[in-house]
Design an enzyme around this catalytic site. Sequence first.
Site, PDB file in Angstrom:
ATOM      1  N   ARG A  60      43.898  39.024  49.224  1.00  0.00           N
ATOM      2  CA  ARG A  60      44.849  38.481  48.597  1.00  0.00           C
ATOM      3  C   ARG A  60      46.360  38.637  49.386  1.00  0.00           C
ATOM      4  O   ARG A  60      46.394  39.474  50.295  1.00  0.00           O
ATOM      5  CB  ARG A  60      45.146  39.304  47.371  1.00  0.00           C
ATOM      6  CG  ARG A  60      44.027  39.064  46.280  1.00  0.00           C
ATOM      7  CD  ARG A  60      44.171  39.860  44.858  1.00  0.00           C
ATOM      8  NE  ARG A  60      44.518  41.057  45.257  1.00  0.00           N
ATOM      9  CZ  ARG A  60      45.830  41.639  45.217  1.00  0.00           C
ATOM     10  NH1 ARG A  60      46.874  40.931  45.012  1.00  0.00           N
ATOM     11  NH2 ARG A  60      46.020  43.095  45.587  1.00  0.00           N
ATOM     12  N   LYS A 202      41.699  36.971  40.546  1.00  0.00           N
ATOM     13  CA  LYS A 202      42.803  37.792  40.233  1.00  0.00           C
ATOM     14  C   LYS A 202      43.769  36.954  39.550  1.00  0.00           C
ATOM     15  O   LYS A 202      44.757  37.620  38.911  1.00  0.00           O
ATOM     16  CB  LYS A 202      43.519  38.613  41.480  1.00  0.00           C
ATOM     17  CG  LYS A 202      42.455  39.470  42.028  1.00  0.00           C
ATOM     18  CD  LYS A 202      42.032  40.637  41.093  1.00  0.00           C
ATOM     19  CE  LYS A 202      40.950  41.771  41.648  1.00  0.00           C
ATOM     20  NZ  LYS A 202      40.549  42.550  40.679  1.00  0.00           N
ATOM     21  N   HIS A 222      41.524  47.314  34.214  1.00  0.00           N
ATOM     22  CA  HIS A 222      40.894  47.370  35.511  1.00  0.00           C
ATOM     23  C   HIS A 222      40.095  48.602  35.672  1.00  0.00           C
ATOM     24  O   HIS A 222      40.358  49.486  36.208  1.00  0.00           O
ATOM     25  CB  HIS A 222      42.103  47.455  36.403  1.00  0.00           C
ATOM     26  CG  HIS A 222      41.645  46.985  37.985  1.00  0.00           C
ATOM     27  ND1 HIS A 222      42.201  47.234  39.257  1.00  0.00           N
ATOM     28  CD2 HIS A 222      40.573  45.936  38.417  1.00  0.00           C
ATOM     29  CE1 HIS A 222      41.473  46.864  40.152  1.00  0.00           C
ATOM     30  NE2 HIS A 222      40.572  45.999  39.834  1.00  0.00           N
ATOM     31  N   THR A 245      32.524  52.486  41.302  1.00  0.00           N
ATOM     32  CA  THR A 245      31.328  51.597  41.595  1.00  0.00           C
ATOM     33  C   THR A 245      30.093  52.571  41.581  1.00  0.00           C
ATOM     34  O   THR A 245      29.065  52.373  40.970  1.00  0.00           O
ATOM     35  CB  THR A 245      31.321  50.456  42.558  1.00  0.00           C
ATOM     36  OG1 THR A 245      32.338  49.637  42.790  1.00  0.00           O
ATOM     37  CG2 THR A 245      30.029  49.578  42.843  1.00  0.00           C
ATOM     38  N   ASP A 259      34.453  45.563  36.809  1.00  0.00           N
ATOM     39  CA  ASP A 259      35.999  45.641  37.419  1.00  0.00           C
ATOM     40  C   ASP A 259      36.950  45.459  36.372  1.00  0.00           C
ATOM     41  O   ASP A 259      37.900  45.867  36.243  1.00  0.00           O
ATOM     42  CB  ASP A 259      36.089  44.357  38.441  1.00  0.00           C
ATOM     43  CG  ASP A 259      36.935  44.326  39.271  1.00  0.00           C
ATOM     44  OD1 ASP A 259      37.700  45.707  39.699  1.00  0.00           O
ATOM     45  OD2 ASP A 259      37.842  43.291  39.688  1.00  0.00           O
ATOM     46  N   ARG A 324      33.113  40.733  51.645  1.00  0.00           N
ATOM     47  CA  ARG A 324      32.972  40.514  50.330  1.00  0.00           C
ATOM     48  C   ARG A 324      31.635  39.899  49.993  1.00  0.00           C
ATOM     49  O   ARG A 324      31.332  39.171  50.628  1.00  0.00           O
ATOM     50  CB  ARG A 324      34.008  39.920  49.688  1.00  0.00           C
ATOM     51  CG  ARG A 324      35.154  40.777  49.413  1.00  0.00           C
ATOM     52  CD  ARG A 324      35.322  41.580  48.348  1.00  0.00           C
ATOM     53  NE  ARG A 324      36.796  42.286  48.330  1.00  0.00           N
ATOM     54  CZ  ARG A 324      37.279  43.088  47.142  1.00  0.00           C
ATOM     55  NH1 ARG A 324      36.437  42.983  46.229  1.00  0.00           N
ATOM     56  NH2 ARG A 324      38.224  43.629  47.254  1.00  0.00           N
TER      57      ARG A 324
END
Length: 542
Positions: A60, A202, A222, A245, A259, A324
């Site tokens: 991001r 997001k 979150h 996780t 998430d 990812r």
Amino acid sequence: MGNKNIIPKNSDLTKYKLKNIKANWNLPYDELEKIALEKEGGRLTANGTLAVNTGKFTGRSPQDRFIVKDDYTKDIVWWGRINKPVSPENFDRLYDNVAEYLEGKELYIRDAAVCADPKYQTNVRTITEYAWSNIFVRNMFLRLGREELENFKEEWLVLDAPGYLCPDPKDYGIRQGNFSILNFTKKIALIGGSAYTGEIKKGVFSSLNLVLPHEKNVLPMHCSANVGERGDTAIFFGLSGTGKTTLSADPNRKLIGDDEHGWTPEDRIFNFEGGCYAKVIDLSEEKEPDIFKAIRPGALLENVIINDKGEVDYLDTTITQNTRVSYPIYHIDNIQENSYADNPKNIFFLTADAFGVLPPVSKLTPGQAAYHFISGYTAKVAGTEEGIDEPVPSFSACFGAPFMPMHPTVYAEMLSRKMKESGVNVWLINTGWSGGPYGVGSRIKLKYTRAMITAILEGKLDDVDYEEHPIFGLHMPKYCPNVPTEILDPMNTWLQKGVYVRKSIQLAHYFHLNFEKFANQASKEILEGGPLIDEHRQLEHL
């Protein structure tokens, strides 16, 4: 889902100012994959998973995220470094430019939803320039049935144009050519100049983080969440590297989501998403078996290095450390049907404290829970040449500051209220260091952390004795099954007690300095939930 190219009854794209478009509606995965391979540089790995490169942006771009400042947002958004304003006029100009850029192109449209609780389900239409971006949306949002698709009406629109760069950003009130903008009045997320798919995820998450609490009294979080056989829900907050996780993936409990979740006035926890977006750096089947097995046809890998045989090198960070994978949640075996469950019985705040001073497990009062929720603390270890380095504290409000449009105290007050109403227990779990800071002490063993969480989930810490930490005020159990008693009070693990006190006071001051920007909007109860910072008082306790 078996749905093939379902076109909704209302498929007029001119209302979005899109002209002469070849529209691909709700294509199945195999067709999107074929396009990605033939036209968009995609590759297949040895096991048939599609892999793509997102180009210049592999993460991001938080400095290029904006919110339209208008009558709806001006008084409820916490404007500043994270939530930067852009005018409605400049948004409209940028939108028109993107629409003009997309004119005559082949686009991919995905109708889906977010928020698994039927009462709060929100329809989102996503229009993407790339087929593989559409695969990401298919993986991450809630997939709809034929009738829902045929009668689809969107509440939000995501328009994603990675190929468009604004030629004169300063004239439009933005920083550079790429941008991600939320318009809450028009309910549009506009993305330009970045192909990183996390901007889509997001953007929608950030929109829900304002709409749900402001309009529907739902607390957005979150966090990851799972549920046991007795219907006991647990929530795990934690920044990167704290074990969120790993610790929420429990073979004896069903995963609700990994998430993003909401907590409703009807006492329900629900997943926002229909998939998972996991980091794969240093991934192995031994470390993360669920994620490793989920990487199969239907998943989408981003920015990984693949050899001539199609094998992925998860250790290779040539492109980025932020490699990812996205995959639909049904790629995980042990999942909660419908992706929602009842009120949580326990909430865990995970922190990897590299200062080595926080207890491995402690129980929080409502005020402390709100304070630590607003703080969102963990500690990073900077790169070291000599083997020892000073830890760097890291604070991210609500464990997700970049995605929270309102002031953190709004979310914290909601959490405190829900804690009191539901009687939920909140725990601070230190997955970091014991016996000294990073370089001196050692990382708390995962088996001990798992034993603490198991003991809590089984109610075995309900009736034990607790003692108060003299500096942070946290309540530490004196006994925990399958955990050495001497590590429960961190001071016991340090050779030099005076050094421990000084290091604790140092971290307490970091908390205090970070919290100054929130203090004027925090209640007395929240302020009293922080660590003690009168050093004389602290030393008297020791």
